[in-house]
Design a protein around this motif. Structure first.
Motif, PDB file in Angstrom:
ATOM      1  N   PHE A   4     -75.192 -15.046  88.463  1.00 17.07           N
ATOM      2  CA  PHE A   4     -76.085 -15.864  87.646  1.00 17.07           C
ATOM      3  C   PHE A   4     -76.274 -17.210  88.329  1.00 17.07           C
ATOM      4  O   PHE A   4     -75.562 -17.556  89.277  1.00 17.07           O
ATOM      5  CB  PHE A   4     -75.552 -16.037  86.213  1.00 17.07           C
ATOM      6  CG  PHE A   4     -74.142 -16.534  86.114  1.00 17.07           C
ATOM      7  CD1 PHE A   4     -73.870 -17.893  85.968  1.00 17.07           C
ATOM      8  CD2 PHE A   4     -73.070 -15.650  86.142  1.00 17.07           C
ATOM      9  CE1 PHE A   4     -72.572 -18.352  85.862  1.00 17.07           C
ATOM     10  CE2 PHE A   4     -71.765 -16.107  86.032  1.00 17.07           C
ATOM     11  CZ  PHE A   4     -71.510 -17.461  85.899  1.00 17.07           C
ATOM     12  N   THR A   5     -77.243 -17.958  87.859  1.00 13.19           N
ATOM     13  CA  THR A   5     -77.624 -19.210  88.510  1.00 13.19           C
ATOM     14  C   THR A   5     -76.943 -20.413  87.855  1.00 13.19           C
ATOM     15  O   THR A   5     -76.393 -20.327  86.757  1.00 13.19           O
ATOM     16  CB  THR A   5     -79.140 -19.425  88.431  1.00 13.19           C
ATOM     17  OG1 THR A   5     -79.502 -19.555  87.035  1.00 13.19           O
ATOM     18  CG2 THR A   5     -79.892 -18.251  89.045  1.00 13.19           C
ATOM     19  N   LEU A   6     -77.036 -21.539  88.529  1.00 11.45           N
ATOM     20  CA  LEU A   6     -76.525 -22.797  87.978  1.00 11.45           C
ATOM     21  C   LEU A   6     -77.251 -23.127  86.678  1.00 11.45           C
ATOM     22  O   LEU A   6     -76.639 -23.607  85.719  1.00 11.45           O
ATOM     23  CB  LEU A   6     -76.710 -23.930  88.994  1.00 11.45           C
ATOM     24  CG  LEU A   6     -76.346 -25.348  88.513  1.00 11.45           C
ATOM     25  CD1 LEU A   6     -74.872 -25.425  88.130  1.00 11.45           C
ATOM     26  CD2 LEU A   6     -76.687 -26.375  89.588  1.00 11.45           C
ATOM     27  N   GLU A   7     -78.554 -22.858  86.629  1.00  8.70           N
ATOM     28  CA  GLU A   7     -79.324 -23.142  85.414  1.00  8.70           C
ATOM     29  C   GLU A   7     -78.775 -22.349  84.228  1.00  8.70           C
ATOM     30  O   GLU A   7     -78.659 -22.879  83.120  1.00  8.70           O
ATOM     31  CB  GLU A   7     -80.808 -22.792  85.631  1.00  8.70           C
ATOM     32  CG  GLU A   7     -81.565 -23.739  86.552  1.00  8.70           C
ATOM     33  CD  GLU A   7     -81.307 -23.464  88.019  1.00  8.70           C
ATOM     34  OE1 GLU A   7     -80.587 -22.480  88.335  1.00  8.70           O
ATOM     35  OE2 GLU A   7     -81.804 -24.241  88.858  1.00  8.70           O
ATOM     36  N   ALA A   8     -78.429 -21.083  84.464  1.00 12.66           N
ATOM     37  CA  ALA A   8     -77.854 -20.262  83.386  1.00 12.66           C
ATOM     38  C   ALA A   8     -76.495 -20.816  82.962  1.00 12.66           C
ATOM     39  O   ALA A   8     -76.175 -20.867  81.767  1.00 12.66           O
ATOM     40  CB  ALA A   8     -77.723 -18.813  83.849  1.00 12.66           C
ATOM     41  N   LEU A   9     -75.690 -21.233  83.947  1.00  7.84           N
ATOM     42  CA  LEU A   9     -74.382 -21.804  83.634  1.00  7.84           C
ATOM     43  C   LEU A   9     -74.528 -23.059  82.772  1.00  7.84           C
ATOM     44  O   LEU A   9     -73.776 -23.254  81.803  1.00  7.84           O
ATOM     45  CB  LEU A   9     -73.639 -22.142  84.928  1.00  7.84           C
ATOM     46  CG  LEU A   9     -72.286 -22.852  84.761  1.00  7.84           C
ATOM     47  CD1 LEU A   9     -71.292 -21.966  84.027  1.00  7.84           C
ATOM     48  CD2 LEU A   9     -71.726 -23.268  86.116  1.00  7.84           C
ATOM     49  N   LYS A  10     -75.506 -23.904  83.094  1.00  4.91           N
ATOM     50  CA  LYS A  10     -75.721 -25.134  82.336  1.00  4.91           C
ATOM     51  C   LYS A  10     -76.085 -24.823  80.880  1.00  4.91           C
ATOM     52  O   LYS A  10     -75.645 -25.520  79.950  1.00  4.91           O
ATOM     53  CB  LYS A  10     -76.834 -25.976  82.978  1.00  4.91           C
ATOM     54  CG  LYS A  10     -76.464 -26.560  84.337  1.00  4.91           C
ATOM     55  CD  LYS A  10     -75.323 -27.564  84.238  1.00  4.91           C
ATOM     56  CE  LYS A  10     -75.060 -28.238  85.571  1.00  4.91           C
ATOM     57  NZ  LYS A  10     -73.883 -29.146  85.508  1.00  4.91           N
ATOM     58  N   LYS A  11     -76.895 -23.781  80.669  1.00  9.56           N
ATOM     59  CA  LYS A  11     -77.261 -23.379  79.307  1.00  9.56           C
ATOM     60  C   LYS A  11     -76.025 -22.948  78.522  1.00  9.56           C
ATOM     61  O   LYS A  11     -75.865 -23.275  77.347  1.00  9.56           O
ATOM     62  CB  LYS A  11     -78.278 -22.246  79.358  1.00  9.56           C
ATOM     63  CG  LYS A  11     -79.674 -22.658  79.790  1.00  9.56           C
ATOM     64  CD  LYS A  11     -80.321 -23.555  78.755  1.00  9.56           C
ATOM     65  CE  LYS A  11     -81.734 -23.935  79.167  1.00  9.56           C
ATOM     66  NZ  LYS A  11     -82.348 -24.882  78.188  1.00  9.56           N
ATOM     67  N   VAL A  12     -75.151 -22.181  79.181  1.00 12.78           N
ATOM     68  CA  VAL A  12     -73.918 -21.737  78.524  1.00 12.78           C
ATOM     69  C   VAL A  12     -73.049 -22.936  78.170  1.00 12.78           C
ATOM     70  O   VAL A  12     -72.496 -23.021  77.063  1.00 12.78           O
ATOM     71  CB  VAL A  12     -73.138 -20.753  79.426  1.00 12.78           C
ATOM     72  CG1 VAL A  12     -71.752 -20.467  78.839  1.00 12.78           C
ATOM     73  CG2 VAL A  12     -73.917 -19.461  79.593  1.00 12.78           C
ATOM     74  N   GLN A  13     -72.945 -23.877  79.101  1.00  9.97           N
ATOM     75  CA  GLN A  13     -72.117 -25.053  78.857  1.00  9.97           C
ATOM     76  C   GLN A  13     -72.668 -25.909  77.716  1.00  9.97           C
ATOM     77  O   GLN A  13     -71.913 -26.447  76.907  1.00  9.97           O
ATOM     78  CB  GLN A  13     -71.995 -25.882  80.134  1.00  9.97           C
ATOM     79  CG  GLN A  13     -71.162 -25.202  81.212  1.00  9.97           C
ATOM     80  CD  GLN A  13     -71.084 -26.010  82.489  1.00  9.97           C
ATOM     81  OE1 GLN A  13     -72.096 -26.433  83.029  1.00  9.97           O
ATOM     82  NE2 GLN A  13     -69.873 -26.217  82.971  1.00  9.97           N
ATOM     83  N   GLU A  14     -73.987 -26.016  77.625  1.00  9.37           N
ATOM     84  CA  GLU A  14     -74.612 -26.763  76.534  1.00  9.37           C
ATOM     85  C   GLU A  14     -74.303 -26.117  75.191  1.00  9.37           C
ATOM     86  O   GLU A  14     -74.065 -26.803  74.192  1.00  9.37           O
ATOM     87  CB  GLU A  14     -76.131 -26.828  76.733  1.00  9.37           C
ATOM     88  CG  GLU A  14     -76.577 -27.738  77.854  1.00  9.37           C
ATOM     89  CD  GLU A  14     -78.069 -27.612  78.111  1.00  9.37           C
ATOM     90  OE1 GLU A  14     -78.784 -27.078  77.222  1.00  9.37           O
ATOM     91  OE2 GLU A  14     -78.537 -28.044  79.178  1.00  9.37           O
ATOM     92  N   HIS A  15     -74.307 -24.786  75.195  1.00  6.51           N
ATOM     93  CA  HIS A  15     -74.147 -24.044  73.941  1.00  6.51           C
ATOM     94  C   HIS A  15     -72.690 -23.887  73.520  1.00  6.51           C
ATOM     95  O   HIS A  15     -72.360 -23.960  72.337  1.00  6.51           O
ATOM     96  CB  HIS A  15     -74.792 -22.661  74.090  1.00  6.51           C
ATOM     97  CG  HIS A  15     -74.712 -21.810  72.868  1.00  6.51           C
ATOM     98  ND1 HIS A  15     -75.242 -22.196  71.652  1.00  6.51           N
ATOM     99  CD2 HIS A  15     -74.148 -20.596  72.663  1.00  6.51           C
ATOM    100  CE1 HIS A  15     -75.018 -21.254  70.751  1.00  6.51           C
ATOM    101  NE2 HIS A  15     -74.346 -20.279  71.338  1.00  6.51           N
ATOM    102  N   THR A  16     -71.804 -23.676  74.492  1.00  6.66           N
ATOM    103  CA  THR A  16     -70.408 -23.356  74.165  1.00  6.66           C
ATOM    104  C   THR A  16     -69.417 -24.460  74.527  1.00  6.66           C
ATOM    105  O   THR A  16     -68.252 -24.395  74.126  1.00  6.66           O
ATOM    106  CB  THR A  16     -69.970 -22.077  74.899  1.00  6.66           C
ATOM    107  OG1 THR A  16     -69.953 -22.328  76.316  1.00  6.66           O
ATOM    108  CG2 THR A  16     -70.911 -20.924  74.598  1.00  6.66           C
TER     109      THR A  16
END
Length: 334
Positions: free
Chosen positions: A249-261
């Motif tokens: 997965f990409t850094l952008e996807a990781l950032k979304k997960v971090q924002e949410h969780t």
């Protein structure tokens, strides 16, 4: 008799939702649709599904089959006054056949319960994904789900031995002959696997089981390019690792997960791409993985990497991948 009264006569008043709560059953994880549904009905037997579909055909009422509604493609949304037909209450285990290595259940059984039942009987049902705790097995079949283990075990299609289906006409097809050596004519069950509920409602299924995998090793890698991701995968194949999963997965996807969780990345610095790799330890799996990491580092395919030191850390690695869909569903991205 109007539609609601008829439905209540078939399944009981308590199994028909026609007030504002019906909208909860008329949508999946997408947010781009305006929901409009006649009602949500909860049959408990194949006969009830048959009666409902016959009535809907005669009265020109469109039907949306509903499972766990965990999709992100809009397939479970009712937008034009359709009837939602939910298999939520058709969730029973029918049998586990240890000789044939199969499990038979109703279509509304939750995927995680299928996995748990297989494990309790000494087997493994290997199709797995982030939504397994809420998705229904019939929905998995209707969408030909893949999941995180597809590289080792294939798609849902590879694990379906048979299905019972109710057609829109109300005709019931018994396609549940799970005999391993069966070469008699057309294998019609494959018409319904991946059909997205357009050809019929899957009310029962027979699933194939397999032996559980051995001890697993989970690794988490950081990479700087998509080319390096594919090169790492090729290298893993070259070293003949017993891969059970390889997800990037990409850094952008990781950032979304971090924002949410609010989860933390395993690494201090950000990188463009990440890979979660899982291998079966076996006799040589650990040594092969060590050689993979050494070679990948020498070839500058990976910038950083970690091996999970415990099952807890392995789950932490996986959660960064598995929470992507839920994280995206909280935004206007899907």
């Amino acid at each position: 008799m109007d539609a609601i009264k008829y439905l209540e006569s078939v399944v009981g008043k308590q199994n028909v939702v026609s007030d504002e709560q019906k909208k909860n059953y008329a949508k999946d994880y997408t947010r781009e649709f305006t929901i409009n549904t006649l009602a949500a009905v909860f049959p408990q037997t194949t006969k009830q599904v048959q009666d409902i579909l016959k009535y809907c055909v005669l009265n020109k009422i469109s039907v949306v089959p509903s499972g766990g509604r965990t999709g992100l493609c809009g397939g479970a949304n009712a937008t034009k006054g359709e009837l939602i037909l939910s298999l939520e209450k058709m969730n029973k285990l029918i049998e586990v056949n240890k000789i044939d290595r199969t499990l038979k259940c109703q279509g509304g059984m939750v995927t995680k319960e299928v996995q748990k039942t297989a494990e309790e009987n000494g087997f493994c049902f290997p199709v797995d994904f982030a939504s397994s705790g809420s998705s229904h097995i019939a929905g998995n079949i209707a969408t030909n789900a893949g999941g995180i283990k597809v590289i080792r075990y294939g798609l849902m299609r590879d694990w379906v031995a048979g299905v019972q289906v109710v057609l829109a006409s109300g005709e019931i097809l018994e396609l549940t002959n799970a005999t391993i050596k069966n070469n008699t004519g057309y294998d019609l069950k494959h018409l319904f696997i991946g059909s997205e509920g357009t050809l019929g409602v899957i009310t029962e299924c027979v699933l194939k089981l397999t032996a559980p995998p051995g001890e697993l090793i989970t690794a988490f890698f950081a990479l700087d390019s998509l080319e390096n991701v594919t090169a790492l995968f090729s290298l893993a194949r070259e070293f003949k690792l017993a891969l059970t999963a390889f997800e990037f997965f990409t850094l952008e996807a990781l950032k979304k997960v971090q924002e949410h969780t609010h989860q933390k990345s395993p690494f201090k610095e950000d990188h463009g791409f990440y890979v979660v790799l899982e291998v079966e330890k076996g006799d040589k799996g650990e040594l092969a993985l060590e050689k993979l990491v050494e070679t990948a580092s020498e070839r500058e395919l990976i910038v950083n990497g970690l091996l999970a030191s415990s099952s807890v850390q392995a789950k932490e690695f996986w959660s960064l991948r598995e929470n992507i869909s839920e994280s995206l569903s909280q935004t206007s991205v899907v």
